[in-house]
Design an enzyme around this catalytic site. Structure first.
Site, short mmCIF file in Angstrom:
data_model
loop_
_atom_site.label_atom_id
_atom_site.label_comp_id
_atom_site.label_asym_id
_atom_site.label_seq_id
_atom_site.Cartn_x
_atom_site.Cartn_y
_atom_site.Cartn_z
N ASP A 1 2.63 -4.05 -0.55
CA ASP A 1 1.99 -3.43 0.61
C ASP A 1 1.63 -4.48 1.65
OD1 ASP A 1 2.15 -1.05 -0.75
OD2 ASP A 1 0.07 -1.09 -1.44
N LYS A 2 1.45 -4.04 2.87
CA LYS A 2 1.13 -4.96 3.97
C LYS A 2 -0.10 -5.80 3.65
CE LYS A 2 0.01 -5.05 8.92
NZ LYS A 2 -0.21 -4.24 10.14
#
Length: 240
Positions: free
Chosen positions: A106-107
């Site tokens: 995920d970011k």
């Protein structure tokens, strides 16, 4: 195994320039094959037998390239994105050609990310049936308990068709902000965050430590990258 390649493709693949740039180098007489200046971009070379040099410096050809990146928060696992900074932007430009991230973080997730141009290896590492271990460190809002450990071991309903596969949850510190390590063998969307949400808790920080035989190099700071060692590549390629 020997591979016959056009000289301009060989030079572009080893990262000394774009196809246009290496053609200019060839025509200027800056490239030698077995000690002889070659001025034809289409000249075929044997990657195993022929010695290629650029301005006197010998070059070696690697069909596949493997890099370990300590992914920082704030960038996305993509080769390109119009809005977000990508993990490929952290790779020196001369090495970026054909590279892609193996799987996704995920970011806002940090940690170990493998970058390669080896599609077969990526498939083996990501295939659900291969059950590749991935270990994460996390800080959790809420007190993680032995009941959570048992729930993770049994598999958790995160709203998908099936329960998650059994996961190993280790409590490092339990309080209002708990610290844990968790090992999973899947890669479902936001999986660890959703698993903790299912037991009434929230992931505040997440960092991947391992993927299969690879361990995040403690000397790599966030955003830093290095080639895999021969031993690391061998360990990855030995996975069936």
């Amino acid at each position: 195994m020997s591979t016959l390649l056009r000289l301009d493709k060989f030079l572009a693949d080893v990262g000394i320039g774009t196809r246009t740039q290496v053609k200019q180098m060839i025509r200027k007489g800056q490239i030698q094959v077995n000690g002889i200046v070659i001025k034809k971009p289409e000249y075929k070379i044997d990657t195993q037998k022929d010695r290629v040099a650029a301005s006197g410096e010998e070059l070696s050809y690697q069909k596949y390239r493997y890099f370990m990146l300590h992914k920082p928060a704030g960038c996305v696992c993509a080769t390109e994105d119009r809005k977000e900074k990508t993990v490929l932007s952290l790779v020196p430009e001369e090495y970026r050609k054909d590279l892609f991230p193996v799987g996704r973080l995920d970011k806002d997730t940090e940690g170990l990310l493998l970058l390669t141009n080896d599609g077969d290896l990526a498939h083996r590492l990501l295939a659900p049936k291969k059950h590749v271990d991935k270990t994460y460190y996390a800080k959790i809002e809420g007190q993680v308990t032995e009941q959570d450990v048992e729930a993770f071991r049994e598999g958790i309903d995160i709203g998908d068709d099936k329960l998650t596969m059994p996961a190993v949850l280790e409590i490092l510190h339990s309080s209002d902000i708990s610290e844990i390590q968790v090992t999973i063998q899947e890669g479902r969307f936001h999986q660890i965050k959703r698993m903790f949400e299912a037991v009434g808790k929230k992931v505040l920080y997440l960092k991947r430590l391992t993927m299969g035989p690879l361990h995040l190099d403690p000397l790599l700071g966030p955003g830093e990258i290095r080639p895999l060692t021969e031993e690391e590549v061998k360990a990855l390629c030995e996975r069936k």
